[in-house]
Design an enzyme around this catalytic site. Structure first.
Site, PDB file in Angstrom:
ATOM      1  N   CYS A   1      41.790  30.967  40.025  1.00 20.34           N
ATOM      2  CA  CYS A   1      42.550  32.131  39.577  1.00 20.34           C
ATOM      3  C   CYS A   1      43.953  31.645  39.272  1.00 20.34           C
ATOM      4  O   CYS A   1      44.535  30.874  40.048  1.00 20.34           O
ATOM      5  CB  CYS A   1      42.584  33.200  40.661  1.00 20.34           C
ATOM      6  SG  CYS A   1      43.708  34.557  40.287  1.00 20.34           S
TER       7      CYS A   1
ATOM      8  N   CYS B   1      43.072  33.232  31.855  1.00 22.98           N
ATOM      9  CA  CYS B   1      42.686  34.127  32.941  1.00 22.98           C
ATOM     10  C   CYS B   1      41.232  33.813  33.256  1.00 22.98           C
ATOM     11  O   CYS B   1      40.382  33.860  32.353  1.00 22.98           O
ATOM     12  CB  CYS B   1      42.834  35.583  32.482  1.00 22.98           C
ATOM     13  SG  CYS B   1      42.183  36.800  33.638  1.00 22.98           S
TER      14      CYS B   1
ATOM     15  N   THR C   1      39.129  35.464  35.088  1.00 27.61           N
ATOM     16  CA  THR C   1      38.268  36.640  35.045  1.00 27.61           C
ATOM     17  C   THR C   1      37.870  36.928  33.600  1.00 27.61           C
ATOM     18  O   THR C   1      36.700  37.183  33.306  1.00 27.61           O
ATOM     19  CB  THR C   1      39.000  37.845  35.672  1.00 27.61           C
ATOM     20  OG1 THR C   1      39.541  37.437  36.943  1.00 27.61           O
ATOM     21  CG2 THR C   1      38.061  39.001  35.880  1.00 27.61           C
TER      22      THR C   1
ATOM     23  N   ASP D   1      46.652  36.713  29.360  1.00 28.91           N
ATOM     24  CA  ASP D   1      46.266  36.912  30.759  1.00 28.91           C
ATOM     25  C   ASP D   1      46.290  38.402  31.065  1.00 28.91           C
ATOM     26  O   ASP D   1      46.963  39.182  30.380  1.00 28.91           O
ATOM     27  CB  ASP D   1      47.214  36.167  31.705  1.00 28.91           C
ATOM     28  CG  ASP D   1      46.755  36.283  33.157  1.00 28.91           C
ATOM     29  OD1 ASP D   1      45.594  35.932  33.445  1.00 28.91           O
ATOM     30  OD2 ASP D   1      47.534  36.747  34.009  1.00 28.91           O
ATOM     31  N   SER D   2      45.590  38.779  32.131  1.00 32.46           N
ATOM     32  CA  SER D   2      45.605  40.173  32.560  1.00 32.46           C
ATOM     33  C   SER D   2      47.005  40.581  33.030  1.00 32.46           C
ATOM     34  O   SER D   2      47.309  41.772  33.080  1.00 32.46           O
ATOM     35  CB  SER D   2      44.602  40.362  33.699  1.00 32.46           C
ATOM     36  OG  SER D   2      44.943  39.501  34.766  1.00 32.46           O
TER      37      SER D   2
ATOM     38  N   GLY E   1      40.395  41.430  38.012  1.00 32.95           N
ATOM     39  CA  GLY E   1      39.465  40.769  38.942  1.00 32.95           C
ATOM     40  C   GLY E   1      38.476  41.682  39.634  1.00 32.95           C
ATOM     41  O   GLY E   1      37.422  41.237  40.078  1.00 32.95           O
TER      42      GLY E   1
HETATM   43  N1  DGL Z   1      44.573  36.140  36.128  1.00 25.78           N
HETATM   44  C1  DGL Z   1      43.362  36.528  36.793  1.00 25.78           C
HETATM   45  C2  DGL Z   1      42.450  35.331  37.005  1.00 25.78           C
HETATM   46  O1  DGL Z   1      42.810  34.221  36.735  1.00 25.78           O
HETATM   47  C3  DGL Z   1      43.630  37.193  38.117  1.00 25.78           C
HETATM   48  C4  DGL Z   1      44.365  38.501  38.060  1.00 25.78           C
HETATM   49  C5  DGL Z   1      43.493  39.706  37.865  1.00 25.78           C
HETATM   50  O2  DGL Z   1      42.639  40.018  38.725  1.00 25.78           O
HETATM   51  O3  DGL Z   1      43.681  40.343  36.855  1.00 25.78           O
HETATM   52  O4  DGL Z   1      41.341  35.488  37.428  1.00 25.78           O
END
Ligand code: DGL
Length: 280
Positions: free
Chosen positions: A199, A80, A82, A17-18, A50
């Site tokens: 998200c 994630c 995004t 994940d980010s 995002g």
């Molecule tokens: N985890 C990202 C998602 O599910 C959101 C967080 C981000 O913008 O990095 O879209």
């Protein structure tokens, strides 16, 4: 094939994940599939994704996938939206055939979209997600492939991730932004009866979201569906499943400070974790 950088090896399942949001997915995956080993990688130093461009999200995500392959992961989940929206297809179609043809990378959009068809009665569905995920159009495209009769309305929620990351999800400031985006969505299409929380952070706003939507509107959090879809994938792909190590462990890696990660991750997981810093 012989020149591939990564052969299929036995190792943990990678979850990327980010930042912290993917922990909501990891938690559901681990409770559904507890016997496997996992390695979670959060690119906290470069979060949020995002609001970033397609090219940058793709570049960062590929770096993370390569690192997880270096750690031996036969399978990586992009937990994630995004990254799934902006990088998954390119990685699956362009990169994997060259660098790791026998390893797999899966995302969270398809498993989420798959369960919408049986949830909506009105066939009007809403999407709340980051600006990047909304702009990518990945959810409407995926939904229309599966359910051409469903109308999709999307609203970007740029303030929700910062609120959650700054531990304001339960505070009064969050009420304003929850009502604002939910109001925009249902104002744009009052026939919506199912809202996708597109998200990984958004389940942390569930209490406020449940109060903000009228009765009869269902909120779709993805974790459980992604976990179920992974279980199904592993059943259907024994060649990958047998390479996923089963020791029940979870290693946490972050590109930011380990102390910072440990402190914040406990908010998402409700339990203490130990993390290690790596560079991508
Ligand atoms: N985890 C990202 C998602 O599910 C959101 C967080 C981000 O913008 O990095 O879209």
């Amino acid at each position: 094939m012989g020149n591939a950088r990564f052969d299929l090896t036995a190792g943990p399942i990678g979850v990327f994940d980010s930042g912290y949001g993917g922990l909501t997915i990891l938690e559901k995956i681990r409770s559904r599939l507890p016997s496997y080993d996992y390695v979670y990688l959060g690119d906290n130093a470069r979060t949020p994704y995002g609001t970033r461009s397609f090219d940058i999200v793709y570049e960062f995500t590929l770096q993370a996938v390569v690192r997880l392959f270096e750690l031996g992961c036969p399978l990586v989940i992009l937990a994630c939206n995004t990254a799934s929206a902006k990088a998954l297809r390119s990685i699956q179609q362009q990169d994997l055939p060259v660098i790791a043809p026998s390893r797999r990378v899966l995302g969270v959009i398809r498993p989420t979209a798959e369960c919408v068809g049986s949830m909506t009665v009105s066939r009007h569905v809403g999407l709340l997600a980051t600006p990047g995920t909304v702009r990518s159009q990945s959810y409407p495209m995926e939904l229309h492939k599966l359910f051409p009769d469903i109308a999709v309305t999307s609203v970007a929620c740029p303030m929700w991730v910062p609120l959650i990351e700054n531990r304001e999800a339960a505070g009064p400031g969050a009420d304003y932004f929850v009502n604002k985006y939910v109001g925009q969505l249902l104002g744009a299409d009052p026939a919506i009866d199912t809202v996708i929380l597109g998200c990984t952070h958004y389940p942390l706003l569930m209490d406020k979201l449940s109060k903000a939507v009228p009765q009869g509107v269902r909120l779709l959090a993805q974790g459980g569906h992604v976990a179920e879809s992974l279980a199904d994938y592993l059943r259907r792909h024994p060649e990958i499943e047998e390479k996923c190590c089963k020791g029940g462990s979870c290693t946490y890696l972050t590109t930011e400070s380990a102390e910072c990660f440990e402190e914040n991750a406990s908010v998402f997981l409700n339990e203490p974790v130990t993390a290690r810093t790596i560079q991508l």
